[in-house]
Design an enzyme around this catalytic site. Sequence first.
Site, short mmCIF file in Angstrom:
data_model
loop_
_atom_site.label_atom_id
_atom_site.label_comp_id
_atom_site.label_asym_id
_atom_site.label_seq_id
_atom_site.Cartn_x
_atom_site.Cartn_y
_atom_site.Cartn_z
N GLU A 46 42.53 -32.52 130.00
CA GLU A 46 42.29 -31.10 130.20
C GLU A 46 42.51 -30.70 131.66
OE1 GLU A 46 42.06 -28.89 128.03
OE2 GLU A 46 41.77 -30.14 126.26
N TYR A 129 36.42 -23.14 130.70
CA TYR A 129 37.30 -23.61 129.64
C TYR A 129 37.19 -25.13 129.47
CZ TYR A 129 41.33 -25.66 127.49
OH TYR A 129 42.12 -26.45 126.70
N ASP A 147 42.04 -21.10 125.69
CA ASP A 147 43.11 -21.24 126.68
C ASP A 147 44.17 -20.18 126.40
OD1 ASP A 147 44.44 -22.13 124.42
OD2 ASP A 147 45.07 -24.05 125.28
#
Length: 356
Positions: A46, A129, A147
């Site tokens: 990520e 996020y 996202d």
Amino acid sequence: MTTPPHAAPEDAAPRLLFWYDRNRRDLPWRAKPGEVADPYRVWLSEIMLQQTTVPAAAPYFRAFTERWPTVRDLAAAPLDDVLVAWAGLGYYARARNLHKCAQAVAAERAGCFPDKEAALLDLPGIGAYTAAAITAIAFGRKATVVDGNVERVISRVFAVEDPLPGVKPKLRALAAILTPDERPGDYAQAMMDLGATVCTPRKPKCMLCPWSDWCAARAAGVQEQLPRKAAKADKPTRRGVAFWLLNPDGAVLLRRRAEDGLLGGMTEVPSTPWAGHAPGDAEIAESAPLDLPWRSLPGVVRHTFSHFHLELGVVAARAGDGWRKAEGLWVPVDRLGGQALPSVMMKVVRHALAHA
């Protein structure tokens, strides 16, 4: 609570998961069906995928996990090694925060990532996020993961006309309405895959979408126009001059940039400050590593950062007996690959080698 423009069907999440089970992407960081996700691999992927495409991130992810298979291994690595391994991936503050986060998890949490969003947000480099993604994907806890792919899907299925970025909170609230209690990690990845492979920015494949029958944008024929985006200001252009300096042995002078700011901690070919105007002779002389007869090389090195364009001229010289007076690190040309040179500096190197 945000009220959706039109109601989603009760089976929206099950339908998407049914589609995902048959169409999921095979990604190097993604656990196989039936496997337990590794929080370290989820976190690493990520961070790498922030502002970076899957094809660009995949080889870096493989290299990192082969070299540092656990968060403790990464924490124990010298920062310079991490920066060198990251070179070329861009947004280099991510690499420094990656290392800080690994050290925090190893030292303060016995090598275990926390499984709740609030605790994850306390770690370096982890925003809303990323915290939600780790919570859902690595630990199977319900979290709303949004996202760019998810924003596009949500803006279309609910036909949200307000432009990005101002509409982000509304899109997140709508996404939360759809997020299920069951299989939240698979659901988050399903949303990402739907946006990446079906609900694409251009020419979305609506006939393949499990939500096409209730997509408000498709019903109105505006799916390719959403999400709308506010007009962006033109990027300014900054200019400078880079100094390609060789010593009598043919080694190149490099320097390390300050830890804070753009390209912090990375290695660079020395240059003038980057400003809105081309540097004059006096500015070039003031920034030069040594007082030498510098020769201008033909052409210009161009690079684009997130907020500005950069144009660098390159001047070259060969130092004589006084080469040791120059501040920096002398590196043989054939060892430049082992330095933490960002993409813009690799462009400078290639330009100098082609024209010097």
